[in-house]
Design a protein around this motif. Sequence first.
Motif, PDB file in Angstrom:
ATOM      1  N   GLU A 305      49.685  36.731  28.617  1.00 36.24           N
ATOM      2  CA  GLU A 305      50.086  37.885  29.396  1.00 36.24           C
ATOM      3  C   GLU A 305      49.284  38.994  29.673  1.00 36.24           C
ATOM      4  O   GLU A 305      49.320  39.819  30.564  1.00 36.24           O
ATOM      5  N   ILE A 306      48.082  39.050  28.742  1.00 31.23           N
ATOM      6  CA  ILE A 306      47.219  40.211  28.893  1.00 31.23           C
ATOM      7  C   ILE A 306      45.848  39.663  29.581  1.00 31.23           C
ATOM      8  O   ILE A 306      45.071  40.418  29.982  1.00 31.23           O
ATOM      9  N   VAL A 307      46.004  38.216  29.900  1.00 30.61           N
ATOM     10  CA  VAL A 307      44.810  37.821  30.760  1.00 30.61           C
ATOM     11  C   VAL A 307      45.233  37.963  32.108  1.00 30.61           C
ATOM     12  O   VAL A 307      46.017  37.197  32.473  1.00 30.61           O
ATOM     13  N   LYS A 308      44.445  38.606  32.916  1.00 21.61           N
ATOM     14  CA  LYS A 308      44.694  38.913  34.512  1.00 21.61           C
ATOM     15  C   LYS A 308      43.488  38.314  35.132  1.00 21.61           C
ATOM     16  O   LYS A 308      42.598  38.325  34.568  1.00 21.61           O
ATOM     17  N   PHE A 309      43.609  38.393  36.454  1.00 18.35           N
ATOM     18  CA  PHE A 309      42.744  37.831  37.273  1.00 18.35           C
ATOM     19  C   PHE A 309      42.335  38.822  38.608  1.00 18.35           C
ATOM     20  O   PHE A 309      43.476  39.084  39.176  1.00 18.35           O
ATOM     21  N   VAL A 310      41.165  38.894  39.085  1.00 19.33           N
ATOM     22  CA  VAL A 310      41.060  39.743  40.195  1.00 19.33           C
ATOM     23  C   VAL A 310      39.835  38.907  41.067  1.00 19.33           C
ATOM     24  O   VAL A 310      38.953  38.582  40.497  1.00 19.33           O
ATOM     25  N   LEU A 311      40.382  38.605  42.246  1.00 17.12           N
ATOM     26  CA  LEU A 311      39.629  37.838  43.177  1.00 17.12           C
ATOM     27  C   LEU A 311      38.881  38.911  43.936  1.00 17.12           C
ATOM     28  O   LEU A 311      39.226  39.718  44.750  1.00 17.12           O
ATOM     29  N   ASN A 312      37.216  38.992  43.892  1.00 16.96           N
ATOM     30  CA  ASN A 312      36.545  39.881  44.660  1.00 16.96           C
ATOM     31  C   ASN A 312      36.074  39.272  45.870  1.00 16.96           C
ATOM     32  O   ASN A 312      35.973  37.908  45.878  1.00 16.96           O
ATOM     33  N   ARG A 313      35.713  39.814  46.999  1.00 21.04           N
ATOM     34  CA  ARG A 313      35.303  39.328  48.403  1.00 21.04           C
ATOM     35  C   ARG A 313      36.320  38.215  48.867  1.00 21.04           C
ATOM     36  O   ARG A 313      36.112  37.248  49.198  1.00 21.04           O
ATOM     37  N   ALA A 314      37.520  38.566  48.570  1.00 20.27           N
ATOM     38  CA  ALA A 314      38.419  37.522  48.731  1.00 20.27           C
ATOM     39  C   ALA A 314      38.730  37.179  50.295  1.00 20.27           C
ATOM     40  O   ALA A 314      39.289  35.865  50.399  1.00 20.27           O
TER      41      ALA A 314
END
Length: 399
Positions: A305-314
Amino acid sequence: MVGEDSKFSNQIKSLFKTSDLSIVNVNDISGLDEAIEKHSPNAIVMDPSIISDIAIRKAESLSISSPEISIIMAVEALDPTVLRAVMQAGIKDVIEFGSPNEQIIASISRSVDISKRFKDSFNLKTASSNEQVPVEGRVITFFSTKGGVGKSVISTNCAVALAKLTDKKVVIIDLDLQFGDIGIMYQMTPEHTIYDMIQVIDQLDKDMLQGFLAVHSSGVRALLAPVRPHESDSITSVHIKKILGLLRQFFDYIIIDTPPMFNDVTLTALDESDLIYLIATMDMPSIKNIKLAIQTLKQLGYPPEIVKFVLNRADSKVLLEADEVEKTLGIKADARIPSDRIIPRSVNKGVPVVIEQPKSSAAKSLVGLSEKIKNTKKRDGLQPSESNQVIRRIIRRLS
């Protein structure tokens, strides 16, 4: 000045003849204690004539008994063995004999300044009965095992956006200790860095802490990476844990920008984190690395639950869709940051895009991500199982 190298001593005196520094010569180590008691120096410069195990042991002893004194070692050449030995002894800096004058002046001036601020802080520190109750800051770490994914851009913009959204105290730490870019992103000249901070790590308090933090126009404070890559060798996981513990008391949000690798320092930052953001871009090497990172974090015992994800240049047109990436990774992106040429322009200008172009789609997505970070909850400390302790030991040994 300690030693019998009159040429080097005369050079130092010449370089500082117009300053307000008073320079005293001591011929050898045996006369150092008496000179310290008599003159109460801010800095001790050991010239190349006295490089020895005795000198290094004396420097180590002084770094413990007199932490307010900055010790500088001048050497004929930057031999890696000597360099490591003097850094481990707590010596503030190493000067190579024959270095440019401006480099020598900067090194000695910086060391004297650290000593002065240490003494001022020690003298001013009082036990105030009505001191404000320390805050319990949240640590948010941005991480990727691949460079060039925009991690520093995202972390610096989120720090600024958080400060604006919450009107609370935000600090960002550059833990890419060899090649950190936070200073460039914020157009800051690194007068003091994390390397300077660890020289007085055992005496750090709130007043001293503030002196090591650069201040951005947004109000965000920044603890910058060392100026010279070799200084990173002196910074350990013990230092990082202590620094984070202190920062938690005085800042509401602590943002960490990490190097693109698992190492001892990175693991410490991750262990202390209330939220971990993995950053990927729309290319197969990046996606592959993030998938491995997710698996590794799971093996290391981090709560999902603390590991998140960001997709850059999506929105990049590269024969991949954002939905496909999320499906492959098995995790939904907390934010999809669009590709926009205003981002590299803002980086080159040294002004975060959330300030430079706040109405742009890139800025809006970064502010949206910061809104989610704003609600970060404090988590309990990590309790590694025996199996993932083995993995941790392997990573630490390799680093």
